[in-house]
Enzyme design. Structure first.
Site, short mmCIF file in Angstrom:
data_model
loop_
_atom_site.label_atom_id
_atom_site.label_comp_id
_atom_site.label_asym_id
_atom_site.label_seq_id
_atom_site.Cartn_x
_atom_site.Cartn_y
_atom_site.Cartn_z
N THR A 148 -6.17 7.11 7.45
CA THR A 148 -6.64 7.29 6.07
C THR A 148 -6.69 5.97 5.31
O THR A 148 -6.94 5.97 4.11
CB THR A 148 -5.75 8.29 5.32
OG1 THR A 148 -4.42 7.78 5.23
CG2 THR A 148 -5.73 9.64 6.03
N HIS A 184 5.42 6.98 6.59
CA HIS A 184 5.13 6.44 5.27
C HIS A 184 4.72 7.58 4.34
O HIS A 184 4.50 8.71 4.79
CB HIS A 184 4.03 5.37 5.33
CG HIS A 184 2.74 5.89 5.90
ND1 HIS A 184 2.43 5.84 7.23
CD2 HIS A 184 1.68 6.49 5.30
CE1 HIS A 184 1.24 6.37 7.44
NE2 HIS A 184 0.75 6.79 6.28
N HIS A 239 0.82 -1.21 0.00
CA HIS A 239 0.00 0.00 0.00
C HIS A 239 0.86 1.26 0.00
O HIS A 239 0.42 2.31 -0.48
CB HIS A 239 -0.92 0.02 1.22
CG HIS A 239 -1.82 -1.16 1.32
ND1 HIS A 239 -2.75 -1.49 0.35
CD2 HIS A 239 -1.93 -2.12 2.28
CE1 HIS A 239 -3.40 -2.58 0.71
NE2 HIS A 239 -2.91 -2.99 1.88
#
Length: 337
Positions: free
Chosen positions: A217, A109, A84
């Site tokens: 998110t 990230h 992801h």
């Protein structure tokens, strides 16, 4: 150190995935997240579009203090392609000051778009997206023992959001991450990154930011995040952006699927308030702020008028005393003559 970091990462992945498979597009895309992860459909989700003419200035918001960011230790940091995003594990010696409690670092990230397309950041400011966004995730270590435990609790997490735009020169700090992307091209690949000054990933001006309560998110979208989105942006070069957009894959095997556009669509603000730690030039005030400002000006003017009145009265009294003294002296001199 390595074992504990890997264990923390496994716990986080299990908490984030909940055993389900999710993507940003397609049959498991974000439009379908609420079906498998109900909190993704709740009313305090992230990211949001921050409209600066609607934020509330809070003078009590201090500048953030990133402790240990410039000295992350000597142990290598684990870089992981989880399918992801690309994620860098952080030592718990890093923590944030300037928040209600102590929040220790866990990981950072990135989110980005794809070549030839605008956007890539998750948050927007005045409906303007940038090419990428960095998230640095911390958890409340005063109240919880782990990231996974804190992730389910209100304000259990504190995440820094840094919008990234393209500049003319290479960003050395971001290069410490981007230069290792080729080592984790496919999902579940990992490598080690030498420690570096993480403070340089942040904007120089840490006193200008927006604060609101929101969510993760990505699934499971827990509404547990105290968000800090910086007003100032970081910059990377176009070469660095293209490396981010064109190196990683979201799959383990062929055919490889490029890992791009890993950002969530904007979520409604609903009844939430967004606070600002600063006043922008040309920004508008809320009714309460305007009323407070008007009362403050009125009180200030009244105090000034009272001060002028008493000073004038004192001067007048002194002049009258001087005149009486002159008359008395003159009369006494006449009598003696």
């Amino acid at each position: 150190m390595l074992f504990s970091a890997l264990l923390l990462e496994v716990i986080w992945i299990l908490a984030a995935d909940g055993g389900q498979h999710w993507t940003y597009e397609g049959p498991h895309g974000q439009d379908h997240w609420p079906a498998s992860y109900p909190e993704c459909g709740n009313n305090a989700q992230s990211p949001i579009d921050i409209q600066t003419d609607s934020v509330t200035f809070d003078p009590d918001l201090p500048a953030l203090q990133p402790h240990g960011y410039d000295q992350p230790g000597t142990e290598p940091l684990d870089l992981h392609n989880n399918g992801h995003t690309v994620q860098l594990s952080l030592p718990s010696t890093l923590y944030l000051g300037g928040l209600p409690r102590k929040y220790v670092a866990a990981q950072l990230h990135l989110h980005w778009g794809q070549k030839g397309s605008p956007g890539g950041s998750e948050h927007q400011i005045n409906s303007e997206a940038t090419f990428a966004e960095l998230h640095i995730v911390h958890y409340d270590s005063d109240s919880y023992d782990s990231l996974s435990e804190a992730a389910e609790r209100p304000q259990g997490l504190a995440v820094l959001g840094i919008l990234i735009e393209v500049g003319e020169t290479k960003n050395i700090a971001y290069e410490h991450i981007l230069s290792h992307l080729h080592e984790v091209r496919h999902k579940d690949q990992k490598t080690s990154v030498p420690p570096f000054n993480l403070r340089e990933l942040l904007p120089k001006q840490l006193g200008q930011y927006f604060r609101y309560n929101g969510s993760l998110t990505t699934p499971p979208c827990y509404q547990s995040v105290l968000w800090t989105v910086f007003y100032r942006r970081s910059q990377i070069s176009m070469e660095q952006l293209e490396k981010l957009q064109g190196t990683l894959f979201s799959t383990e095997e062929e055919p490889s699927k490029l890992l791009v556009q890993n950002y969530r669509a904007l979520q409604p603000l609903n009844q939430r308030m967004v606070f600002a730690s600063f006043i922008q030039a040309g920004s508008s005030y809320t009714t309460g702020e305007m009323l407070s400002l008007g009362v403050g000006i009125l009180v200030g003017c009244l105090c000034l008028l009272l001060a002028v009145y008493f000073i004038a009265r004192k001067i007048r009294k002194k002049r009258l005393e001087n005149r009486k003294s002159v008359v008395f002296t003159s009369a006494q001199a006449t009598t003696e003559a």
